[in-house]
Design a protein around this motif. Structure first.
Motif, PDB file in Angstrom:
ATOM      1  N   TYR A 155       0.809  -1.220   0.000  1.00 54.92           N
ATOM      2  CA  TYR A 155       0.000   0.000   0.000  1.00 54.92           C
ATOM      3  C   TYR A 155       0.842   1.270   0.000  1.00 54.92           C
ATOM      4  O   TYR A 155       0.359   2.327  -0.380  1.00 54.92           O
ATOM      5  N   LEU A 169     -10.786   2.066  -7.043  1.00 50.49           N
ATOM      6  CA  LEU A 169     -11.924   2.220  -6.120  1.00 50.49           C
ATOM      7  C   LEU A 169     -13.032   3.036  -6.780  1.00 50.49           C
ATOM      8  O   LEU A 169     -14.214   2.718  -6.646  1.00 50.49           O
ATOM      9  N   PRO A 192     -14.781  -5.607  -7.359  1.00 48.84           N
ATOM     10  CA  PRO A 192     -13.654  -5.533  -6.426  1.00 48.84           C
ATOM     11  C   PRO A 192     -12.583  -6.580  -6.735  1.00 48.84           C
ATOM     12  O   PRO A 192     -11.398  -6.332  -6.549  1.00 48.84           O
ATOM     13  N   PHE A 193     -13.010  -7.750  -7.216  1.00 52.77           N
ATOM     14  CA  PHE A 193     -12.067  -8.848  -7.439  1.00 52.77           C
ATOM     15  C   PHE A 193     -11.209  -8.594  -8.666  1.00 52.77           C
ATOM     16  O   PHE A 193     -10.003  -8.819  -8.643  1.00 52.77           O
ATOM     17  N   LEU A 243      -2.753  -6.062  -8.218  1.00 52.73           N
ATOM     18  CA  LEU A 243      -1.700  -7.029  -7.892  1.00 52.73           C
ATOM     19  C   LEU A 243      -0.778  -7.279  -9.078  1.00 52.73           C
ATOM     20  O   LEU A 243       0.367  -7.695  -8.910  1.00 52.73           O
ATOM     21  N   ARG A 301     -16.046 -15.156  -2.455  1.00 56.63           N
ATOM     22  CA  ARG A 301     -15.883 -14.456  -3.716  1.00 56.63           C
ATOM     23  C   ARG A 301     -16.860 -14.995  -4.762  1.00 56.63           C
ATOM     24  O   ARG A 301     -17.538 -14.222  -5.442  1.00 56.63           O
ATOM     25  N   ASN A 311     -17.736  -2.915  -1.079  1.00 56.35           N
ATOM     26  CA  ASN A 311     -16.868  -3.072  -2.257  1.00 56.35           C
ATOM     27  C   ASN A 311     -15.414  -2.820  -1.898  1.00 56.35           C
ATOM     28  O   ASN A 311     -14.528  -3.559  -2.320  1.00 56.35           O
ATOM     29  N   LYS A 312     -15.190  -1.778  -1.132  1.00 56.15           N
ATOM     30  CA  LYS A 312     -13.826  -1.453  -0.718  1.00 56.15           C
ATOM     31  C   LYS A 312     -13.241  -2.577   0.135  1.00 56.15           C
ATOM     32  O   LYS A 312     -12.097  -2.994  -0.061  1.00 56.15           O
ATOM     33  N   TRP A 324     -14.002  -5.738   0.064  1.00 60.22           N
ATOM     34  CA  TRP A 324     -13.681  -6.922  -0.749  1.00 60.22           C
ATOM     35  C   TRP A 324     -12.451  -6.701  -1.597  1.00 60.22           C
ATOM     36  O   TRP A 324     -11.664  -7.616  -1.820  1.00 60.22           O
ATOM     37  N   LEU A 325     -12.287  -5.479  -2.075  1.00 61.22           N
ATOM     38  CA  LEU A 325     -11.081  -5.164  -2.855  1.00 61.22           C
ATOM     39  C   LEU A 325      -9.836  -5.358  -1.980  1.00 61.22           C
ATOM     40  O   LEU A 325      -8.921  -6.093  -2.342  1.00 61.22           O
ATOM     41  N   LEU A 326      -9.839  -4.732  -0.813  1.00 61.18           N
ATOM     42  CA  LEU A 326      -8.665  -4.812   0.067  1.00 61.18           C
ATOM     43  C   LEU A 326      -8.450  -6.235   0.585  1.00 61.18           C
ATOM     44  O   LEU A 326      -7.334  -6.735   0.642  1.00 61.18           O
ATOM     45  N   THR A 362      -9.275  -9.022  -0.874  1.00 64.33           N
ATOM     46  CA  THR A 362      -8.739  -9.873  -1.945  1.00 64.33           C
ATOM     47  C   THR A 362      -7.249  -9.624  -2.118  1.00 64.33           C
ATOM     48  O   THR A 362      -6.459 -10.562  -2.243  1.00 64.33           O
ATOM     49  N   ILE A 363      -6.855  -8.353  -2.107  1.00 60.77           N
ATOM     50  CA  ILE A 363      -5.430  -8.024  -2.228  1.00 60.77           C
ATOM     51  C   ILE A 363      -4.649  -8.678  -1.098  1.00 60.77           C
ATOM     52  O   ILE A 363      -3.635  -9.334  -1.324  1.00 60.77           O
ATOM     53  N   GLU A 364      -5.147  -8.539   0.133  1.00 62.37           N
ATOM     54  CA  GLU A 364      -4.381  -9.024   1.269  1.00 62.37           C
ATOM     55  C   GLU A 364      -4.274 -10.551   1.303  1.00 62.37           C
ATOM     56  O   GLU A 364      -3.229 -11.103   1.622  1.00 62.37           O
ATOM     57  N   ARG A 411      -4.282 -12.424  -1.330  1.00 63.43           N
ATOM     58  CA  ARG A 411      -3.375 -12.813  -2.406  1.00 63.43           C
ATOM     59  C   ARG A 411      -1.918 -12.505  -2.054  1.00 63.43           C
ATOM     60  O   ARG A 411      -1.016 -13.277  -2.378  1.00 63.43           O
ATOM     61  N   LEU A 412      -1.688 -11.365  -1.393  1.00 61.39           N
ATOM     62  CA  LEU A 412      -0.312 -11.044  -0.969  1.00 61.39           C
ATOM     63  C   LEU A 412       0.215 -12.155  -0.076  1.00 61.39           C
ATOM     64  O   LEU A 412       1.345 -12.615  -0.230  1.00 61.39           O
ATOM     65  N   LYS A 413      -0.628 -12.601   0.858  1.00 65.14           N
ATOM     66  CA  LYS A 413      -0.201 -13.660   1.772  1.00 65.14           C
ATOM     67  C   LYS A 413       0.018 -14.968   1.032  1.00 65.14           C
ATOM     68  O   LYS A 413       1.047 -15.624   1.217  1.00 65.14           O
ATOM     69  N   ASN A 473       0.595 -15.517  -2.127  1.00 66.62           N
ATOM     70  CA  ASN A 473       1.768 -15.438  -3.015  1.00 66.62           C
ATOM     71  C   ASN A 473       3.061 -15.630  -2.225  1.00 66.62           C
ATOM     72  O   ASN A 473       3.967 -16.319  -2.668  1.00 66.62           O
ATOM     73  N   PHE A 474       3.119 -15.003  -1.059  1.00 66.10           N
ATOM     74  CA  PHE A 474       4.336 -15.077  -0.251  1.00 66.10           C
ATOM     75  C   PHE A 474       4.551 -16.491   0.290  1.00 66.10           C
ATOM     76  O   PHE A 474       5.583 -17.106   0.055  1.00 66.10           O
ATOM     77  N   TYR A 475       3.534 -17.001   0.961  1.00 64.44           N
ATOM     78  CA  TYR A 475       3.708 -18.291   1.638  1.00 64.44           C
ATOM     79  C   TYR A 475       3.785 -19.465   0.659  1.00 64.44           C
ATOM     80  O   TYR A 475       4.302 -20.515   1.011  1.00 64.44           O
TER      81      TYR A 475
END
Lengths: 359, 359
Positions: free
Chosen positions: A326, A339, A349-350, A357, B168, B309-310, B312-314, B316-318, B320-322, B324-326
């Motif tokens: 962020y 947004l 949102p997805f 990403l 989702r 909506n906001k 779900w956007l955030l 989904t990002i979070e 996926r970040l996790k 992708n990392f793990y």
């Protein structure tokens, strides 16, 4: 100093006839040098801490709390070197709403422990506090006896904007205090917000201070605090309050029985005390001793510390993944655009998340 | 087919004298081709959905639910094209513990709504369900009337291992159903775990079904469900149960008053019904209508959808970040090593996290 020197060609640098005050600058230079020489090395700090030197401990904590990345690097090295000397303690979390008498309780309880020959450290987690605003533990005059006690070390909550940052600093400070020989660490927090959950995940025993008839039982249940408590101690159980406190004890015992058994195998207890009259204080320590015996015998104590380490490792990773993402300028800008598109019904949102990403 | 062909040199491929059954294979080929031709285009699907064609809707949902990335790509395009036709609905979340009568309630409530001229879609979020295990809504025979109802569309919970994935898919299905003209979307979930929070964050109105005297009031408070509810409907309020239901109504009303006012400006209501005897059902819809009037007048309705909506956007990002990392092989391996070092007291969780993030 010569006017012919090319660096004095600018009118802005006109210094004709001005000499720097030689004497003063020599004095300053010496003072700065002296201060630099006084900055202890990592080895000095570690040796100092493990020898129980409070000045070294305080300096190391200052490095932990610093916002300077070089200080943090040094702090990490000190902490890593201290790790083999840490972990030999009991960590007690203490929470309760403002007015419940946390400072008075810690004063009475801490004095009782030092009388038993223990060395106690009192830390705090309060992300809302800053030095200027006045934090819990910030006003040490509320713990008059403890402050003067050779076997007690009190450190106010580190300042910081994020709970994650404050919690990290406190957790690292625990290690330093343990390495300095403090065998009982108390971590105070205010009974609001997420800081209780953070403290719960860094202690062995979680103590909830309550008042009789405050009518906030439901609040405790709602926020999951009662579920976290290993003991509920009803403070100010003296004089006219004693009767109400006794009936509150019955009520809390009933509430506690509605929860499933804890992984620790420990049934949370309710007890009464008066921090002011110094009654019921020894009983709190007896209760904690009983807890330690139970959880060390069934290995929950070690198991819990391992789980807490894992929790903090994963938590730190996840916080950093988010802040790295962020805080990127590209994302900051595009997040607003996406947004807006979502709000305008132009994307979901997805899909927006996938786009961000992919940047 | 010739034995000289190099690909028939292996004994494993010995097919001397064996001819493929020509007729059958022609039939199969034709059938496969026919099926391929029947695979509708994105335009076909979107046109079908916006014309209220249930087959097109079901096919698009199947694309959403597919684990094939090509299907998901197609699904995303269909959803994006459907967005301008969506959002014109009310989304109602319905939760309650097993045995509370959710299916019977949805049957009675759904039939009442279609009698009022509404078109209803019934979806579900249950990450524990798979087609084989039998999920909520999986057994459509529990909604006999609704299944036959032309103005009702019922779709069981998509299967999936993660709540995020299931949520989702359901959220995207809502959009498709709305574009197909369904004006009232009900999303059922079981009264356990995090799925209630997920459903709460995708609906306009959250309804908690309860039984009188079930003694799980504290559970509801503990898990934050009562806090989320816009209405608590006490089901099976008939016959001998009626008296207990009435007293439960008083109790729940008292519990609700202990919570602070909601952002929606709506005071949650408690009402009684018997889904079996079909009493109190119209009242539930009246209550929801009152809620819609209130929250559309004060703009909370729109505000809440924007916030969702906001979220779900955030979210989904979070997630996926996790993941992708793990899921990186490098991290998987080093995470174990670092955890072992932390447990051995050789490093701190924070230093270990920084190391892993630097890889």
């Amino acid at each position: 100093m010569s006017k012919e020197d090319p660096k004095y060609k600018s009118a802005l640098q006109e210094q004709d006839g001005i000499e720097p005050p030689k004497v003063l600058s020599d004095v300053s230079a010496k003072s700065i040098k002296a201060k630099r020489q006084k900055q202890p090395s990592i080895t000095d700090l570690v040796n100092g801490i493990t020898n129980g030197d409070i000045t070294a401990l305080s300096r190391a904590i200052t490095l932990v709390e610093s916002t300077n990345p070089n200080h943090n690097k040094k702090a990490n090295e000190v902490i890593t070197a201290c790790l083999p000397y840490a972990n030999k303690s009991v960590r007690i979390g203490i929470t309760g709403v403002p007015g419940v008498g946390k400072s008075t309780f810690i004063e009475a309880f801490g004095s009782h422990l030092t009388d038993l020959g223990k060395k106690i450290a009192v830390l705090a987690v309060d992300p809302s506090s800053t030095l200027s605003k006045g934090s819990i533990l910030g006003d040490k005059t509320r713990m008059e006896d403890l402050v003067k006690n050779q076997n007690a070390f009190i450190r106010p909550s580190p300042s910081g904007n994020s709970l994650g940052g404050v919690a990290r600093k406190t957790r690292e400070t625990i290690i330093l205090c343990e390495a300095a020989g403090f065998d009982t660490i108390m971590i105070e927090t205010v009974g609001v917000g997420q800081s209780e959950t953070a403290v719960h995940s860094m202690v062995d025993f979680f103590l909830l201070l309550k008042l009789a008839g405050a009518g906030d039982e439901l609040q405790g249940i709602k926020r999951g605090i009662i579920e976290m408590a290993d003991a509920i101690v009803i403070n100010k159980a003296d004089g006219d309050n004693l009767r109400a406190a006794k009936s509150a004890k019955v009520e809390f015992n009933r509430a506690l029985h509605l929860y499933p058994e804890k992984d620790s195998g420990w049934s949370p207890k309710v007890s009464l005390c008066s921090a002011l009259k110094q009654t019921g204080i020894a009983e709190v320590w007896e209760l904690i001793t009983e807890y330690l015996n139970t959880t060390k015998a069934n290995n929950y104590f070690e198991h819990n510390r391992h789980n807490q380490n894992k929790f903090w490792l994963l938590q730190t990773i996840e916080e950093r993944l988010k802040s790295n993402f962020y805080n990127s300028e590209k994302i900051k800008k595009e997040l607003e655009n996406q947004l807006a598109l979502v709000e305008a019904g132009k994307t979901t949102p997805f899909v927006a998340a996938e786009y961000l990403l992919s940047l």
